[in-house]
Scaffold this motif. Structure first.
Motif, mmCIF file in Angstrom:
data_model
loop_
_atom_site.group_PDB
_atom_site.id
_atom_site.type_symbol
_atom_site.label_atom_id
_atom_site.label_comp_id
_atom_site.label_asym_id
_atom_site.label_seq_id
_atom_site.Cartn_x
_atom_site.Cartn_y
_atom_site.Cartn_z
ATOM 1 N N GLY A 10 30.663 52.825 35.216
ATOM 2 C CA GLY A 10 30.172 52.047 34.830
ATOM 3 C C GLY A 10 30.808 50.847 33.795
ATOM 4 N N TYR A 11 32.076 51.061 33.991
ATOM 5 C CA TYR A 11 32.852 49.997 33.204
ATOM 6 C C TYR A 11 33.454 49.080 33.942
ATOM 7 C CZ TYR A 11 32.202 53.743 29.747
ATOM 8 O OH TYR A 11 31.940 55.122 28.377
ATOM 9 N N ASP A 12 33.664 47.851 33.619
ATOM 10 C CA ASP A 12 33.835 46.733 34.299
ATOM 11 C C ASP A 12 35.563 46.989 34.268
ATOM 12 O OD1 ASP A 12 31.948 46.064 35.808
ATOM 13 O OD2 ASP A 12 31.385 44.632 34.262
ATOM 14 N N LEU A 13 36.012 46.949 35.157
ATOM 15 C CA LEU A 13 37.205 47.742 34.899
ATOM 16 C C LEU A 13 38.244 45.934 35.128
ATOM 17 C CD1 LEU A 13 38.758 50.095 35.093
ATOM 18 C CD2 LEU A 13 39.416 49.624 37.836
ATOM 19 N N TYR A 14 39.230 45.129 34.667
ATOM 20 C CA TYR A 14 39.877 44.128 34.530
ATOM 21 C C TYR A 14 41.764 44.683 34.388
ATOM 22 C CZ TYR A 14 35.870 41.679 32.536
ATOM 23 O OH TYR A 14 34.725 40.839 32.585
ATOM 24 N N ALA A 15 42.390 43.668 35.487
ATOM 25 C CA ALA A 15 43.624 43.995 35.007
ATOM 26 C C ALA A 15 43.915 43.579 34.004
ATOM 27 C CB ALA A 15 44.112 43.353 36.741
ATOM 28 N N ALA A 16 45.273 45.196 33.400
ATOM 29 C CA ALA A 16 46.202 44.250 32.122
ATOM 30 C C ALA A 16 46.918 43.430 31.906
ATOM 31 C CB ALA A 16 46.535 45.969 31.830
ATOM 32 N N VAL A 17 47.602 43.863 33.409
ATOM 33 C CA VAL A 17 49.105 43.029 33.756
ATOM 34 C C VAL A 17 48.788 42.136 35.259
ATOM 35 C CG1 VAL A 17 51.656 43.006 34.426
ATOM 36 C CG2 VAL A 17 49.823 45.117 33.136
ATOM 37 N N GLU A 18 48.485 40.542 34.899
ATOM 38 C CA GLU A 18 48.266 39.296 35.708
ATOM 39 C C GLU A 18 48.829 40.519 36.919
ATOM 40 O OE1 GLU A 18 46.576 35.323 35.725
ATOM 41 O OE2 GLU A 18 47.377 36.343 33.926
ATOM 42 N N ASP A 19 50.218 40.250 36.791
ATOM 43 C CA ASP A 19 50.415 40.183 38.635
ATOM 44 C C ASP A 19 50.420 41.251 39.427
ATOM 45 O OD1 ASP A 19 52.303 41.755 36.549
ATOM 46 O OD2 ASP A 19 54.173 39.713 37.438
ATOM 47 N N ARG A 20 49.679 42.311 39.065
ATOM 48 C CA ARG A 20 49.566 43.411 39.389
ATOM 49 C C ARG A 20 48.415 43.717 39.977
ATOM 50 N NH1 ARG A 20 51.554 47.811 35.452
ATOM 51 N NH2 ARG A 20 53.213 47.511 34.611
ATOM 52 N N THR A 21 47.449 42.813 39.937
ATOM 53 C CA THR A 21 45.735 43.094 40.731
ATOM 54 C C THR A 21 45.929 43.270 42.406
ATOM 55 O OG1 THR A 21 46.110 40.604 41.319
ATOM 56 C CG2 THR A 21 45.248 41.066 39.492
ATOM 57 N N ASP A 22 47.508 42.641 42.918
ATOM 58 C CA ASP A 22 47.422 43.081 44.392
ATOM 59 C C ASP A 22 47.460 44.508 44.822
ATOM 60 O OD1 ASP A 22 47.977 41.427 45.070
ATOM 61 O OD2 ASP A 22 49.921 40.479 45.428
ATOM 62 N N GLU A 23 48.030 46.048 43.298
ATOM 63 C CA GLU A 23 48.166 47.309 43.657
ATOM 64 C C GLU A 23 46.342 47.464 43.787
ATOM 65 O OE1 GLU A 23 50.860 48.662 40.999
ATOM 66 O OE2 GLU A 23 51.451 47.109 40.846
ATOM 67 N N PHE A 24 46.217 46.506 43.031
ATOM 68 C CA PHE A 24 44.338 46.965 42.755
ATOM 69 C C PHE A 24 43.719 46.999 44.586
ATOM 70 C CE2 PHE A 24 45.565 46.864 38.795
ATOM 71 C CZ PHE A 24 44.664 48.114 38.145
ATOM 72 N N ALA A 25 44.133 45.946 44.842
ATOM 73 C CA ALA A 25 43.304 45.324 45.685
ATOM 74 C C ALA A 25 44.081 46.584 47.352
ATOM 75 C CB ALA A 25 43.835 43.841 46.563
ATOM 76 N N ALA A 26 45.477 46.340 47.009
ATOM 77 C CA ALA A 26 45.786 48.014 48.394
ATOM 78 C C ALA A 26 45.039 48.572 48.050
ATOM 79 C CB ALA A 26 47.204 47.808 47.579
ATOM 80 N N ALA A 27 44.637 50.059 46.621
ATOM 81 C CA ALA A 27 44.266 50.993 46.255
ATOM 82 C C ALA A 27 42.387 50.587 47.078
ATOM 83 C CB ALA A 27 43.940 51.014 45.080
ATOM 84 N N GLY A 28 41.811 49.311 46.973
ATOM 85 C CA GLY A 28 40.496 49.415 47.436
ATOM 86 C C GLY A 28 39.634 49.499 46.386
ATOM 87 N N VAL A 29 40.337 49.334 45.026
ATOM 88 C CA VAL A 29 39.420 48.923 43.856
ATOM 89 C C VAL A 29 38.885 47.493 43.106
ATOM 90 C CG1 VAL A 29 39.658 49.488 40.991
ATOM 91 C CG2 VAL A 29 40.776 50.870 43.161
ATOM 92 N N ASP A 30 38.307 47.179 42.798
ATOM 93 C CA ASP A 30 37.247 46.223 42.859
ATOM 94 C C ASP A 30 37.280 45.550 41.026
ATOM 95 O OD1 ASP A 30 36.611 45.450 45.008
ATOM 96 O OD2 ASP A 30 34.105 46.206 44.834
ATOM 97 N N LEU A 31 38.148 44.201 40.797
ATOM 98 C CA LEU A 31 37.952 43.987 39.646
ATOM 99 C C LEU A 31 37.733 43.112 38.620
ATOM 100 C CD1 LEU A 31 42.025 43.671 39.304
ATOM 101 C CD2 LEU A 31 40.838 45.466 38.625
ATOM 102 N N ALA A 32 37.117 43.051 38.159
ATOM 103 C CA ALA A 32 36.200 42.173 37.302
ATOM 104 C C ALA A 32 36.891 40.348 37.236
ATOM 105 C CB ALA A 32 35.571 42.598 36.080
ATOM 106 N N GLY A 33 38.240 41.091 37.322
ATOM 107 C CA GLY A 33 39.280 40.369 36.518
ATOM 108 C C GLY A 33 40.611 40.287 35.465
ATOM 109 N N THR A 34 41.194 40.019 35.385
ATOM 110 C CA THR A 34 42.444 40.218 34.128
ATOM 111 C C THR A 34 42.729 39.991 32.725
ATOM 112 O OG1 THR A 34 43.376 37.551 34.263
ATOM 113 C CG2 THR A 34 43.629 39.161 36.306
ATOM 114 N N LEU A 35 42.929 40.476 32.123
ATOM 115 C CA LEU A 35 43.364 41.150 30.354
ATOM 116 C C LEU A 35 42.677 39.498 30.395
ATOM 117 C CD1 LEU A 35 43.452 42.072 28.158
ATOM 118 C CD2 LEU A 35 45.955 41.816 27.822
ATOM 119 N N GLY A 36 42.775 38.376 30.312
ATOM 120 C CA GLY A 36 42.770 36.779 29.838
ATOM 121 C C GLY A 36 41.010 36.669 29.905
#
Ligand SMILES: NC(=O)C1=CN([C@@H]2O[C@H](COP(=O)(O)OP(=O)(O)OC[C@H]3O[C@@H](n4cnc5c(N)ncnc54)[C@H](O)[C@@H]3O)[C@@H](O)[C@H]2O)C=CC1
Ligand SMILES: O=C(OP(=O)(O)O)[C@H](O)COP(=O)(O)O
Length: 355
Positions: free
Chosen positions: A47-73
């Motif tokens: 149940g941990y919220d997930l953030y992208a460590a590297v901002e310009d890789r958020t598309d990879e998460f979307a392509a894998a169907g993974v919901d992000l709560a945001g980015t590192l910032g």
């Protein structure tokens, strides 16, 4: 309530995340992933919220169907402390990002001491982290040496410690690590980084360290010789170490003869991931000849720094003192294996011998 984020969800990050989530005075706001690999599943299950460590890789998460709560910032803006668990050397590159967000940070032992205002071990240097903006929890081997040498120095005085470290080649999940058919001096020069790193925690303890790497993944093994300032009997050393909450004296009667059996013991005791948070000192190895103490200890590299990270957060963000913090961390995680076998209770698991 201290709000915590974990940047890097690998071997150390996933364990620190679980440990933080278990603290009644901390909230795990979220964890970052650099890519949408199998670690995403582990974080989601918890149940941990997930953030992208590297901002310009958020598309990879979307392509894998993974919901992000945001980015590192976004994570950095939402927490009181971030724990950097990125690969060795990447922490240093992340440091300016934490500074730009004005977020106090805990780094790991793969970084140089200069990355942080203070190096940290709860047994030797809790107060140094008080109100620091950046702290480095020293490496797994250095953590174990600090836990051992601090009480020996306080009680008997350490004239000189000499330690040979047989380091595991890589973690069980690291298929690309080695050696696979050799035992390699690493580094071939003396001292290895561990001695100078111990002095970041215990500046007055004279210690030389030499290190090798071996084709095993389970644990590190230390062969320790300490010339003491007094000549205690082995019983006194045993009693001293038995009283240390983060040292497990492996009893002779247990028939535990190496890392494999130690890890099996931990798994049987219900430890998450079979983790051993304690130094494992072979009780029968404790020998004293005059002022010279000898012993062997094993160190579960994936686990021993985890309680130290929790204490580092508390030292930075609260008024708790070392004793309070260590007691709370030990209690919530269940740190402290019982050296007395056959007492009908498996330490801190809630299981009994009948289960
Ligand atoms: N594994 C061990 O035995 C121990 C490791 N350490 C130290 O802990 C730190 C982390 O080591 P491990 O957990 O073993 O590494 P790891 O490789 O298992 O985990 C690192 C994680 O960070 C992610 N990552 C990659 N680039 C990133 C970035 N730019 N920002 C955030 N995350 C990123 C990786 O995808 C991976 O999931 C290192 O400093 C290491 O020296 C300390 C004690 C023991
Ligand atoms: O902190 C560790 O070891 P170290 O105390 O020998 O530097 C960890 O086991 C990581 O070591 P690695 O750099 O061999 O992955």
């Amino acid at each position: 309530m201290t709000r915590v984020g974990v940047n890097g969800y690998g071997t150390i990050g996933k364990r620190v995340s679980d440990a933080v989530a278990a603290q009644p005075d901390m909230e795990l706001v979220g964890v970052t992933k650099a890519s949408p690999d199998y670690g995403v599943e582990a974080a989601a299950r918890r149940g941990y919220d997930l953030y992208a460590a590297v901002e310009d890789r958020t598309d990879e998460f979307a392509a894998a169907g993974v919901d992000l709560a945001g980015t590192l910032g976004d994570l950095l803006d939402a927490v009181d402390v971030v724990v950097d668990c990125a690969p060795s050397g990447v922490g240093e590159r992340n440091a300016p990002v934490y500074e730009a967000h004005d977020t106090p940070a805990v780094f790991q032992g793969g970084e140089d001491a200069a990355v942080a205002d203070a190096s940290f071990n709860a047994r030797g240097r809790f107060e140094a982290a008080r109100d620091a903006e950046t702290v480095r929890v020293v490496s797994c081997n250095t953590t174990a040496l600090s836990r051992l040498l601090a009480p020996l120095d306080e009680t008997f005085g350490v004239e000189k410690a000499r330690v040979t470290l047989v380091r595991r080649g890589g973690d069980p999940s690291e298929t690309d690590r080695g050696p696979i058919n050799d035992i390699v001096p690493d580094p071939a020069t003396v001292p290895s980084h561990h001695g100078p790193d111990v002095n970041e925690i215990l500046p007055d303890v004279a210690v030389d360290t030499a290190a090798l790497k071996a084709p095993v993944t389970g644990m590190h093994t230390h062969s320790v010789n300490v010339t003491l300032e007094t000549d205690p009997d082995p019983e006194a050393v045993r009693d001293l170490l038995a009283d240390e909450g983060r040292i497990f004296l492996v009893p002779e009667a247990a028939g535990i003869d190496g890392a494999g059996a130690l890890k099996e013991y931990a798994a049987d005791a219900g430890r998450p991931r079979g983790d051993l948070w304690e130094n494992c000192v072979w009780e029968e190895s404790i020998s004293v000849t005059g002022q010279d103490l000898y012993l062997f200890q094993n160190v579960h590299q994936e686990a021993d720094v985890v309680p130290e990270n929790v204490d580092a957060i508390r030292a930075m963000a609260t008024d708790a003192d070392a004793a309070e913090s260590v007691a709370r961390t030990n209690e919530t995680l269940g740190v402290g294996l019982d050296s007395r076998l056959g007492n009908g209770e498996l330490a801190h698991t809630g299981l009994t011998a009948d289960d």
